[in-house]
Motif scaffolding. Sequence first.
Motif, short mmCIF file in Angstrom:
data_model
loop_
_atom_site.label_atom_id
_atom_site.label_comp_id
_atom_site.label_asym_id
_atom_site.label_seq_id
_atom_site.Cartn_x
_atom_site.Cartn_y
_atom_site.Cartn_z
N GLY A 125 0.80 -1.22 0.00
CA GLY A 125 0.00 0.00 0.00
C GLY A 125 0.83 1.26 0.00
N LYS A 128 -0.14 3.61 -3.00
CA LYS A 128 -1.49 4.13 -2.80
C LYS A 128 -1.48 5.27 -1.79
CE LYS A 128 -6.11 2.69 -1.33
NZ LYS A 128 -6.96 1.57 -0.84
N THR A 132 -2.29 9.22 -2.89
CA THR A 132 -3.44 9.89 -2.29
C THR A 132 -3.04 11.12 -1.49
OG1 THR A 132 -3.32 8.35 -0.41
CG2 THR A 132 -4.86 7.81 -2.19
N ASP A 303 -5.74 2.38 -11.88
CA ASP A 303 -6.09 2.52 -10.48
C ASP A 303 -5.08 1.76 -9.64
OD1 ASP A 303 -7.25 2.83 -8.05
OD2 ASP A 303 -9.02 1.60 -8.46
N VAL A 304 -4.55 2.39 -8.58
CA VAL A 304 -3.52 1.72 -7.76
C VAL A 304 -4.12 0.92 -6.63
CG1 VAL A 304 -1.81 3.48 -8.28
CG2 VAL A 304 -3.26 3.74 -6.27
N ALA A 305 -5.43 0.95 -6.46
CA ALA A 305 -6.04 0.23 -5.35
C ALA A 305 -5.94 -1.27 -5.59
CB ALA A 305 -7.49 0.64 -5.20
#
Length: 305
Positions: A125, A128, A132, A303-305
């Motif tokens: 993570g 992410k 963000t 999308d990096v999620a």
Amino acid sequence: MNATTNGTTNGTTNGTMNGTMNGTLGGIVDSTRAELMRLRKWPAVWIVVGAWLALSLMFGYLFDYLAYRSGDSGFSNEGETKAQLLAGLLPPAVPDVMVQGLPMFGGALVMVLGALAAGNGFAWGTWKTVFTQGKPRTSVTIGSLLAVSAFVVLVMLVSTVLCLGCSSLIAATEGHSLTMPGLGDVARSFGGGLLVLEMWALLGFAAGVLAKGPALAVGLGLVWLLVVENLLRGVGSLLSVVDAITHVLPGTAAGSLVGALVGKAGGAPGVLVDISGGRALVTVVAYVVALVGLTLVVVRRRDVA
């Protein structure tokens, strides 16, 4: 009034552009420092580096020296005489020894390094969280790529020093004069080996980005390097269409570049002469550029999620 307006507009535009450029450059520098600290403190990275140095020492010097001292024939010397074995262990042979294991073993290990560096940015993570918080994706990605590239340079530097040290020790032990290899030969091998390792590291990094994790990227990368390309080259000896395809594969380019540096195929797994040295060099450079571009585009758009 027009002069004042124009001056204000130009000053604002230039200030904005300079601020943006400085901000982007500062972001890349900060990201590079952060990635270097992360990689430097990560045991897995040093295990990969240590594994390559151990393999380089064993297959480059240890097995051949044991065969030379014992006089036994085996897989490591391929029937060479004692004089030929010793010549390959002395300092003048360092430019060949330092690159002969790179197309397969060295490439596989730095590909693992690249896949781990990128894949764990998703798995933990890290990316992410950074994205963000408003960090530009391009700056973060370039910083990570530069950090991985710095470790690739480190691997080549330490490999060169290790080869020079081992060969000098053997020369002193066997009573030979210490004749060092030409600086140009060492520089040529260093540059070629660095390009080969950089290509494989970037391939692993791109795989880690595409897979969004390290496990799948490492597995697919190793299967491709160690199995798929070898199978395709085997089929290529029977089918001309497949043979033409193998000539543009990364493994063929890396192996042929090293083959051009050492002047022959064989001697170590992955060393080839399937294409010319010039074509191999262009192909490797093209892969390096293309992989950097692919990585930046994918990170920006996905999308990096």
